[in-house]
Design an enzyme around this catalytic site. Sequence first.
Site, mmCIF file in Angstrom:
data_model
loop_
_atom_site.group_PDB
_atom_site.id
_atom_site.type_symbol
_atom_site.label_atom_id
_atom_site.label_comp_id
_atom_site.label_asym_id
_atom_site.label_seq_id
_atom_site.Cartn_x
_atom_site.Cartn_y
_atom_site.Cartn_z
ATOM 1 N N HIS A 42 99.109 4.271 28.432
ATOM 2 C CA HIS A 42 98.883 3.509 27.557
ATOM 3 C C HIS A 42 99.354 2.062 27.624
ATOM 4 C CE1 HIS A 42 97.467 6.320 24.756
ATOM 5 N NE2 HIS A 42 98.078 7.285 25.344
ATOM 6 N N CYS A 61 82.575 4.916 22.576
ATOM 7 C CA CYS A 61 83.539 3.844 22.161
ATOM 8 C C CYS A 61 85.083 4.270 22.848
ATOM 9 C CB CYS A 61 83.837 3.982 20.849
ATOM 10 S SG CYS A 61 83.928 5.498 20.094
HETATM 11 C C1 PEP Z 1 88.168 8.479 22.267
HETATM 12 O O1 PEP Z 1 88.774 9.463 22.101
HETATM 13 O O2 PEP Z 1 87.625 8.011 23.438
HETATM 14 C C2 PEP Z 1 88.279 7.492 20.993
HETATM 15 C C3 PEP Z 1 87.774 6.524 21.037
HETATM 16 O O3 PEP Z 1 88.927 7.911 20.106
HETATM 17 P P1 PEP Z 1 90.614 7.625 20.045
HETATM 18 O O4 PEP Z 1 91.124 6.988 21.267
HETATM 19 O O5 PEP Z 1 91.043 7.002 18.721
HETATM 20 O O6 PEP Z 1 90.978 8.959 20.251
#
Ligand code: PEP
Length: 576
Positions: free
Chosen positions: A194, A508
């Site tokens: 992260h 995404c």
């Molecule tokens: C993912 O898991 O790729 C996503 C876009 O959702 P999050 O990062 O909020 O779990």
Amino acid sequence: MRLVLPGTLASRGMALGRARLVQPSRYAVDTRPLGEDEIEGELEHLHRALDTARQELRELRGKLHGALAREVNEFIDAHSLLLDDAELLRGLDDLVRIGHYRAGAALKKQRDRLAAVFEAMDDPYLRSRKEDIDQVIARVVSALQRQTSAEERKLAARVGEILVADTIAPADMAQLAGNGLLGVVTSSGSAYSHSAILARSLGLPMLVGARDALALLHDDDLILLDAEHGEAIVHPTAQDLARYRAWQREAVAEGRRLATLANAPTRTRDGVEIRLLANAETPADVALARTRGADGVGLYRTEFLFLRHKSLPSEDEQFIAYRDLVLGMGGLPVTIRTLDLGADKADAAGLVLRGEDNPALGVRGVRLSLRYPAVFSTQLRAILRAACYGPVRVLVPMVTQPDELIAVRTLFKLARADLKRESIDLPEKLPLGAMIEVPAAAINVRALLEHADFLAIGTNDLAQYVLAADRGNDALDNIYTPLQPALLRLLSHVIGAGRRARKPVSLCGEIGGDTGFTALLLALGLTEFSMHPSQLLQVRDRLAALDHAALRGHAARLLRATTHEQVAELLAQLEC
Ligand code: PEP
Ligand code: MG
């Protein structure tokens, strides 16, 4: 003398600055036992340091805005919870009171004890939580040292500095970035952590895995951090500095050139139109999405509304946030994702089930929402009301099987009927979509497409679940890579199924905004990318240089690859 330290590139860029070393576990270990009459004073001393650490986290939370707050708050939450952990606190008190340990020594002892417990765990996710323990205890130790030696706050002003540390917590990085930090070199850590993701969205150059950095560098050494080529140069020569100045000139020119793309259409070199959507949560993200020419919002993560509050946000509070988002996008479509709490996204209102053995595989996302239909219906009502102000799509996270979508649709119909009875005038139809982030959903996607109007692929989670590898665990770098053939085949399968069903499919996850993956995703047939708005222009620029038809022609070859190294090689050939 010039010295080159190699490392793994985590966030591109270059920086020239003075080294500031943060040695790990610099515990002031005074091992002399406390006298009976010193115990109360030492306990007071310890608790003052704990309070200072809590206060620092609170202040930090107050200072963060926009995308940064979204990314960092969950870590601040996790660290705040640890600082209030009854067992940890009791253990410290006992060490001082019964064991006659001084505060610094007690903190070190507790850290070693907990680290051993976490290290012995089989679950890599839990094992990786050791990092949190280290970071929290280091914060308390630093507060303790400040009290004893009145040492200047080390984190305060980092102007002109390059931080050299073993690891860095996302919360600290956010704070330092706001204080003029120029770059980061860590001796461990992963490019998928992260902190690395945060460095990329902050535009802060970062190198990880520079193994000997802490041993070879000294405070105030001049460093040229070259995170374009994956190295840190200590005591750079005149030639190095000339290269840096050339890079600076190019970076400025490149920034100006990209700015001209803000209002340009998004097309590949051979003229195929691509939709670029934004992952946006805050008014600042929405403003940036508009100025950078996004085609809409592809992901609005609503859990951040829930994580910010001590209690559940009311229907009106939610409605206002969603309505402002819709208004902010001025008629462009907005995709609102329903609550995705659970796993590491713990809430303050107590919705998340505690004590699950395997929270990442537990009651999270839509599984949690369907367990609390009243809470979920409140959210659906707020979304429906906001949809009166512009086009809205609703996205359901962590879908595994069709009956979850069917249940969501039923609750939606009920919410709509309720609002109609209250004479609220609603739009006729809201598209309902499924996140594809659970392997079962990807494999069985045709069944989901019978109930979904669109799909959004969440590669952050899909990769983690397909590979059984926590993306935050730096010991798994060689496994957690989006180039894994198994993941590519799943992506191709989902994108193809969506195309055949004539339903939109976007992506995404982090790779959607990473230009290193743009050619690959085009080759797999993706035509809708969703990303943090700060990445929109680079991706638009990259797309304009790529030939869609030629890349599609290479898809079969990419999908036949059997290792991620082979995929990387093929990609390198395609890109030149
Ligand atoms: C993912 O898991 O790729 C996503 C876009 O959702 P999050 O990062 O909020 O779990
Ligand atoms: Mg996800």
